[in-house]
Design a protein around this motif. Sequence first.
Motif, mmCIF file in Angstrom:
data_model
loop_
_atom_site.group_PDB
_atom_site.id
_atom_site.type_symbol
_atom_site.label_atom_id
_atom_site.label_comp_id
_atom_site.label_asym_id
_atom_site.label_seq_id
_atom_site.Cartn_x
_atom_site.Cartn_y
_atom_site.Cartn_z
ATOM 1 N N MET A 1 0.838 -1.189 0.000
ATOM 2 C CA MET A 1 0.000 0.000 0.000
ATOM 3 C C MET A 1 0.882 1.252 0.000
ATOM 4 N N LYS A 2 0.612 2.175 -0.923
ATOM 5 C CA LYS A 2 1.374 3.414 -0.979
ATOM 6 C C LYS A 2 1.101 4.269 0.254
ATOM 7 N N LYS A 3 2.086 5.161 0.557
ATOM 8 C CA LYS A 3 1.961 5.957 1.779
ATOM 9 C C LYS A 3 0.720 6.832 1.762
ATOM 10 N N THR A 4 0.444 7.509 0.634
ATOM 11 C CA THR A 4 -0.728 8.386 0.572
ATOM 12 C C THR A 4 -2.021 7.610 0.816
ATOM 13 N N GLU A 5 -2.095 6.402 0.247
ATOM 14 C CA GLU A 5 -3.281 5.560 0.444
ATOM 15 C C GLU A 5 -3.368 5.086 1.892
ATOM 16 N N ARG A 6 -2.195 4.737 2.466
ATOM 17 C CA ARG A 6 -2.183 4.288 3.864
ATOM 18 C C ARG A 6 -2.611 5.404 4.808
ATOM 19 N N LEU A 7 -2.149 6.605 4.560
ATOM 20 C CA LEU A 7 -2.532 7.735 5.409
ATOM 21 C C LEU A 7 -4.033 8.009 5.307
ATOM 22 N N HIS A 8 -4.566 7.851 4.118
ATOM 23 C CA HIS A 8 -6.005 8.041 3.920
ATOM 24 C C HIS A 8 -6.791 7.048 4.774
ATOM 25 N N HIS A 9 -6.382 5.757 4.734
ATOM 26 C CA HIS A 9 -7.050 4.732 5.549
ATOM 27 C C HIS A 9 -6.805 4.983 7.036
ATOM 28 N N MET A 10 -5.615 5.474 7.376
ATOM 29 C CA MET A 10 -5.270 5.712 8.776
ATOM 30 C C MET A 10 -6.127 6.829 9.370
ATOM 31 N N LEU A 11 -6.405 7.855 8.566
ATOM 32 C CA LEU A 11 -7.278 8.946 9.037
ATOM 33 C C LEU A 11 -8.644 8.400 9.445
ATOM 34 N N ARG A 12 -9.186 7.506 8.620
ATOM 35 C CA ARG A 12 -10.497 6.925 8.933
ATOM 36 C C ARG A 12 -10.405 6.019 10.169
ATOM 37 N N PHE A 13 -9.298 5.320 10.281
ATOM 38 C CA PHE A 13 -9.109 4.407 11.408
ATOM 39 C C PHE A 13 -9.068 5.166 12.733
ATOM 40 N N ILE A 14 -8.239 6.210 12.814
ATOM 41 C CA ILE A 14 -8.111 6.942 14.085
ATOM 42 C C ILE A 14 -9.341 7.800 14.352
ATOM 43 N N ASN A 15 -10.029 8.221 13.300
ATOM 44 C CA ASN A 15 -11.241 9.014 13.493
ATOM 45 C C ASN A 15 -12.330 8.173 14.138
ATOM 46 N N GLN A 16 -12.301 6.890 13.856
ATOM 47 C CA GLN A 16 -13.287 5.977 14.439
ATOM 48 C C GLN A 16 -12.908 5.574 15.856
ATOM 49 N N LYS A 17 -11.617 5.331 16.093
ATOM 50 C CA LYS A 17 -11.169 4.864 17.412
ATOM 51 C C LYS A 17 -11.035 5.988 18.438
ATOM 52 N N GLN A 18 -10.670 7.184 17.975
ATOM 53 C CA GLN A 18 -10.423 8.333 18.850
ATOM 54 C C GLN A 18 -9.157 8.166 19.694
ATOM 55 N N HIS A 19 -9.050 7.039 20.412
ATOM 56 C CA HIS A 19 -7.840 6.769 21.208
ATOM 57 C C HIS A 19 -7.145 5.542 20.618
ATOM 58 N N PHE A 20 -5.824 5.665 20.375
ATOM 59 C CA PHE A 20 -5.097 4.568 19.746
ATOM 60 C C PHE A 20 -3.646 4.570 20.200
ATOM 61 N N THR A 21 -2.965 3.470 19.934
ATOM 62 C CA THR A 21 -1.558 3.334 20.301
ATOM 63 C C THR A 21 -0.733 3.027 19.052
ATOM 64 N N LEU A 22 0.582 3.100 19.208
ATOM 65 C CA LEU A 22 1.459 2.724 18.097
ATOM 66 C C LEU A 22 1.219 1.271 17.685
ATOM 67 N N HIS A 23 0.995 0.428 18.704
ATOM 68 C CA HIS A 23 0.751 -0.998 18.422
ATOM 69 C C HIS A 23 -0.507 -1.171 17.579
ATOM 70 N N ASP A 24 -1.541 -0.367 17.842
ATOM 71 C CA ASP A 24 -2.766 -0.438 17.044
ATOM 72 C C ASP A 24 -2.462 -0.175 15.567
ATOM 73 N N LEU A 25 -1.688 0.868 15.307
ATOM 74 C CA LEU A 25 -1.352 1.222 13.928
ATOM 75 C C LEU A 25 -0.463 0.158 13.290
ATOM 76 N N MET A 26 0.510 -0.335 14.051
ATOM 77 C CA MET A 26 1.423 -1.355 13.518
ATOM 78 C C MET A 26 0.661 -2.621 13.140
ATOM 79 N N GLN A 27 -0.304 -3.006 13.984
ATOM 80 C CA GLN A 27 -1.067 -4.241 13.738
ATOM 81 C C GLN A 27 -2.067 -4.058 12.608
#
Length: 319
Positions: A1-27
């Motif tokens: 996955m390209k970085k721009t695409e990953r960041l796009h998915h990551m924005l949605r991920f953290i917006n849903q979780k609100q609270h997250f850790t590095l391990h959450d993102l790594m997994q």
Amino acid sequence: MKKTERLHHMLRFINQKQHFTLHDLMQEFQISKRTALRDIASLEEMGAPIYVEYGRYGGYRLLQQMQLPPISFNTDELHALYFAMQALRSFTSLPFRTTFESVHKKFMAALSDRQQENIHNMQQRVAFKHTEQIKDSSYLELLLEAAVQQVVMQITYPYKNSEPISRIKTSLRVIQPIALYASKGYWYCQAYDLKKKAYRVFRCDRIMSAVLTDIEPVAHLADIHSEHLQSLWKPSEQAISFQCKISQAGMEQFKQNHYPSIRLKEQDGVKLLIGTYEPHELDFIVSYLAGYGTSIKIVEPEMLKESLRQYYLNLLESI
């Protein structure tokens, strides 16, 4: 996955979780700790209001939910969606009354000219072969709603397939739908029969009436997934056991078309097709076994063997 695409998915991920850790993102995104830290820095540069929480239960927190950009799909994702939509083409009955034509029209209208051209070129190179839906099912939406909400239903269901409509005998069944599935042109509902206290499969087009009830649902059914239902199947006390020898070709055919009451078994090096059928299902099981041709040989019971012989004789007389 390209970085721009990953960041796009990551924005949605953290917006849903609100609270997250590095391990959450790594997994979630299968990235290293260093990449996760760099991505967080990139998100902050993009304006994501992220702050660090220190301590044993620390991590990262989003100060407020963000206005996310529209969902976008890359070329491979668009092709995957298009392939998936083809499954709708052969069904005239769908839950929520969705039709292939309306979904297809909206999907194509949202594509760029280049993407539409790619889809058109793919249509010229790929053929989709479907089993057309044989009969409409009037209560799919209600059955799906009951399965999702865990609601008990009362349905009217016929005893047999073969009777003329004027002579069909019906019974009232109290069921708790668990899952729907489509196979070989028919929709089926896997459910728990509250009166018989057994798991059953109902062909949806044969359901003559269906209403939701206020009967208390069986609680543990909410945790049952459709792929586990076959292991829960139990025949009635009147069910008749059968056993057939089966060849390798027959085993391959079984994997393409079988029912919860039938399974494969190996005994003393011999491959067997074993199962049960209810007394009123004799015509059905004979027709099913006849489809195997010379790939099976009935061992028992003798009555089933004779019924299959008669089935073949009737076929010969009709030629």
